[in-house]
Scaffold this active site. Structure first.
Site, PDB file in Angstrom:
ATOM      1  N   ARG A 101      23.516  23.202 -32.136  1.00 47.08           N
ATOM      2  CA  ARG A 101      24.295  24.038 -33.048  1.00 47.08           C
ATOM      3  C   ARG A 101      23.570  24.267 -34.367  1.00 47.08           C
ATOM      4  O   ARG A 101      23.812  25.261 -35.042  1.00 47.08           O
ATOM      5  CB  ARG A 101      25.684  23.409 -33.244  1.00 47.08           C
ATOM      6  N   LYS A 154      19.614   9.186 -27.528  1.00 43.23           N
ATOM      7  CA  LYS A 154      20.298   9.198 -26.235  1.00 43.23           C
ATOM      8  C   LYS A 154      19.984   7.918 -25.463  1.00 43.23           C
ATOM      9  O   LYS A 154      19.025   7.208 -25.771  1.00 43.23           O
ATOM     10  CB  LYS A 154      19.824  10.407 -25.410  1.00 43.23           C
TER      11      LYS A 154
HETATM   12  N1  BES Z   1      21.812  18.968 -25.103  1.00 40.26           N
HETATM   13  C1  BES Z   1      22.955  18.165 -25.326  1.00 40.26           C
HETATM   14  C2  BES Z   1      24.125  18.557 -24.430  1.00 40.26           C
HETATM   15  C3  BES Z   1      23.894  18.363 -22.965  1.00 40.26           C
HETATM   16  C4  BES Z   1      24.011  17.111 -22.409  1.00 40.26           C
HETATM   17  C5  BES Z   1      23.572  19.432 -22.177  1.00 40.26           C
HETATM   18  C6  BES Z   1      23.798  16.939 -21.066  1.00 40.26           C
HETATM   19  C7  BES Z   1      23.351  19.275 -20.821  1.00 40.26           C
HETATM   20  C8  BES Z   1      23.453  18.017 -20.286  1.00 40.26           C
HETATM   21  C9  BES Z   1      23.410  18.296 -26.774  1.00 40.26           C
HETATM   22  O1  BES Z   1      22.406  18.462 -27.699  1.00 40.26           O
HETATM   23  C10 BES Z   1      24.123  17.042 -27.102  1.00 40.26           C
HETATM   24  O2  BES Z   1      23.492  16.034 -27.173  1.00 40.26           O
HETATM   25  N2  BES Z   1      25.436  17.156 -27.299  1.00 40.26           N
HETATM   26  C11 BES Z   1      26.258  16.059 -27.586  1.00 40.26           C
HETATM   27  C12 BES Z   1      27.084  16.406 -28.801  1.00 40.26           C
HETATM   28  C13 BES Z   1      27.761  15.226 -29.433  1.00 40.26           C
HETATM   29  C14 BES Z   1      26.742  14.314 -30.082  1.00 40.26           C
HETATM   30  C15 BES Z   1      28.748  15.734 -30.466  1.00 40.26           C
HETATM   31  C16 BES Z   1      27.157  15.807 -26.393  1.00 40.26           C
HETATM   32  O3  BES Z   1      27.578  16.770 -25.733  1.00 40.26           O
HETATM   33  O4  BES Z   1      27.418  14.646 -26.100  1.00 40.26           O
HETATM   34 MN    MN Z   2      21.620  16.626 -28.391  1.00 37.50          MN
END
Ligand code: BES
Ligand code: MN
Ligand code: MN
Length: 482
Positions: free
Chosen positions: A335, A261
Site C-alpha cells: 500500500r 515474515k
Molecule cells: N504481500 C503480502 C500479502 C500476501 C501474503 C500476498 C501472502 C499473497 C500471499 C503483503 O505485503 C503483506 O504482507 N500483507 C500483510 C498485511 C498486514 C501486515 C497488515 C498481510 O496480509 O498479512
Molecule cells: Mn508484506
C-alpha cells in the site's frame, strides 16, 4: 531457455505432422461415438464431462484421438471450451505437435470467441516455467486449430497475442526474487515496450527522490537494490476511445522488512510483483488485441528487505500526495508504494484507474485462493471489471470499503497509519488506505491475495505463478467503450 509454451496456428484440415487430434464429446451425445467406442468410454469412466479426456489409440502412422468432454451440448460456453482445451492439453504434453477440433463445433459460441478459448486453454495449460530446468517437462510446441470461416485468422492472431501477454506475466512472476531485481524487471519491461511499440519511461532513485515518492523510498530503505518506477504508454492508431490507467504492485520480494515474515510466509514472496506482472502482461497484449483506448501503466518496483537502515515500525514518511503515514508494520508495504503510484496516476487525469496487487493474505482468507477481491465505489467501472472477470475466467468478488472502518487508520503522530487495529478485515483496511490516494474519479482495486500463485493445476492454471489479472485487464481495455 525460452518459454516452451506452444504456439497456436490455424488450418482447415488436420496436418500430417501431428501425432494427436482431439475430438469433443458432449455428455448427452456419447452414443454418437458408435456402440463400441461408447461402451469402452463408459467402462473407462469417460462420460463426456468437462475436464474428462480419454485416449483412443489408432493405427500406426495415424494420430491418436483424444476424446474431450464438453458437458451437455446445449450448455456449451467459452468457459467450457477453455477448460476442455486445457484438459486436452494436459493429455498431450508429450507430443510435439497436435491438432484441435474444439473450435470447429461451437454451437451457440461465436467462432472467434471459440478460437480464443481453445488457444487459451491449450497454451496456458501447457505452460511451464523452464528457465532453470536442464530438461524440459513439456514437449508440446505447436497446436493447430482447425477452423474455417471469415475472420478466423484475425481471431487466432488476437488470441495468441493475449496469451503471449499472460505468458509474459507468468514468466515475470515465476522469476526468483534474487533474479528479478527492480532494475532487471524494469529492463524487461523496456524490452517488451520496444517490441510492442509502447512508450517506456523508467525512473531511478534520484528521480524518485525528486518526485517525492516517499512510500517507495520508505520501503526501499532496507534494501541494497535501488527501486524503479516504470511508466508504459500504449496509444492506439486513431482517436482513442478512452484513457485508462493501470497500476501494479511491483514488490520483487517481500521479506516483510523489520516486521519480518515467517520462513513459511516468505517462501512464495517472489510472487509479490504479481500485480505488476499482470499489468505488464496486459500492456503486451494491447497492440495484438487491437485495443482502441489509450492505456498507461504505472509500476513501482522495490523489494522489501531488512537492511541496517530499514524503515522501523513507528517511522513516518510523506507520500507523493503530501499525506504523512506512520508505518507501524513494515510488512504492509504494498500500500505504501501504491500510494505514490496512485497519487501520480491521479495527477495525470485519466478516465479511470485500476490497481492490482498481491496486497493482503486477508483477501484469500475471505475468498479462497481461486478468486481476487474487487473494491471501489464506481458502479460502472466495477461492473466492467466483473464482466471482464466473467469472460476471462479470472474471477473476482466484491468486498466493501466501509467508511466506518476508516478511523482504524487514524494515527497519533501522522495523518494516518498503515495498518488497522486488529487482525480482521485486512483486505478492506488496505482498500480504505489506498482510497486515500486514489482521487475522486473512477477507481477500482483488485487484491489478488494468493490467486497470483497456485499450488496445483486447475483449468488453465498450472502450479506456480498464475499471471492472474493479465487477461482480465486486457479484456477490460479492449472492451472499454469500444
Ligand atoms: N504481500 C503480502 C500479502 C500476501 C501474503 C500476498 C501472502 C499473497 C500471499 C503483503 O505485503 C503483506 O504482507 N500483507 C500483510 C498485511 C498486514 C501486515 C497488515 C498481510 O496480509 O498479512
Ligand atoms: Mn508484506
Ligand atoms: Mn507484499
Amino acid at each position: 531457455m525460452a518459454s516452451p509454451t506452444p504456439q497456436a496456428r490455424l488450418a482447415t484440415t488436420v496436418p500430417r505432422s501431428v501425432t494427436a487430434v482431439d475430438q469433443p464429446v458432449a455428455s448427452d451425445q456419447l452414443d454418437d461415438l458408435g456402440p463400441d467406442l461408447a461402451r469402452s468410454a463408459r467402462l473407462a469412466g469417460f462420460e463426456g464431462k468437462v475436464g474428462q479426456t480419454m485416449v483412443v489409440p489408432g493405427p500406426a502412422n495415424e494420430p491418436i484421438r483424444i476424446l474431450v468432454g464438453i458437458g451437455p451440448a446445449d450448455e456449451l460456453s467459452v468457459g467450457v471450451l477453455r477448460r476442455a482445451a486445457a484438459a486436452a492439453a494436459r493429455q498431450v504434453t508429450r507430443h510435439q505437435a497436435v491438432a484441435t477440433t474444439l473450435a470447429e463445433e461451437v454451437g451457440a459460441v461465436d467462432g472467434a470467441a471459440a478460437i480464443a478459448a481453445v488457444v487459451e486453454g491449450y497454451r496456458l495449460a501447457a505452460y511451464r516455467y523452464e528457465e532453470f530446468k536442464t530438461h524440459p517437462d513439456v514437449a508440446l510446441r505447436r497446436v493447430t486449430v482447425i477452423a474455417r470461416g471469415r475472420g478466423m485468422r484475425a481471431a487466432l492472431d488476437r488470441a495468441n497475442g493475449i496469451v503471449d501477454g499472460a505468458v509474459f506475466a507468468r514468466d515475470l512472476a515465476s522469476a526468483p526474487g534474487g533474479t528479478l531485481l527492480p532494475a532487471v524487471f524494469a529492463d524487461r519491461l523496456v524490452e517488451m515496450a520496444s517490441e510492442q511499440g509502447l512508450e517506456a519511461e523508467v525512473w531511478e532513485l534520484d528521480r524518485l527522490e525528486a518526485e517525492k515518492f516517499g512510500g517507495v523510498l520508505a520501503v526501499n530503505r532496507g534494501s541494497t537494490n535501488p527501486p524503479r518506477f516504470v511508466i508504459l504508454r500504449y496509444r492506439p492508431e486513431g482517436k482513442p476511445t478512452g484513457d485508462l490507467a493501470f497500476v501494479g504492485k511491483g514488490i520483487t520480494f517481500d521479506a516483510g522488512g523489520l516486521s519480518i515474515k515467517t520462513a513459511a510466509g516468505m517462501m512464495t514472496m517472489k510472487i509479490d510483483m504479481g500485480g505488476a506482472a499482470a499489468v505488464a502482461g496486459a500492456m503486451a497484449a494491447l497492440r495484438p488485441g487491437g485495443c482502441r483506448a489509450a492505456v498507461t501503466a504505472y509500476i513501482p518496483m522495490t523489494d522489501n528487505m531488512l537492511g541496517g537502515d530499514a524503515t522501523r515500525p513507528g517511522d513516518v514518511f510523506t507520500a507523493r500526495n503530501g499525506k504523512t503515514v506512520e508505518v507501524l508494520n513494515t510488512d504492509a508495504e504494498g500500500r505504501l508504494i501504491l500510494a505514490d503510484a496512485l497519487s501520480y496516476a491521479v495527477e495525470q487525469q485519466h478516465d479511470l484507474i485500476v490497481d492490482i496487487a498481491t496486497l493482503t493474505g486477508s483477501a484469500s482468507a475471505a475468498l479462497g485462493t481461486g478468486m481476487a477481491a474487487l473494491m471501489g465505489r464506481d458502479e460502472e467501472l466495477l461492473a466492467s471489471v466483473e464482466a471482464s472477470a466473467a469472460s476471462t475466467g479470472e474471477k473476482v468478488w466484491r468486498l466493501p470499503l466501509p467508511s466506518e472502518y476508516r478511523k482504524q487508520l487514524d494515527s497519533v503522530v501522522a495523518d494516518m497509519k498503515n495498518i488497522g487495529n486488529g487482525p480482521y478485515g485486512g483486505a478492506l483496511i488496505a482498500g480504505l488506505f489506498l482510497a486515500e490516494f486514489a482521487g475522486d474519479g473512477p477507481w477500482a482495486h483488485i487484491d489478488l491475495g494468493l490467486s497470483a500463485i497456485a499450488d496445483g493445476d486447475d483449468g488453465v492454471i498450472v502450479k506456480g505463478a498464475t499471471g492472474f489479472g493479465a487477461r482480465l485487464l486486457t479484456d477490460l481495455a479492449l472492451n472499454w467503450r469500444a
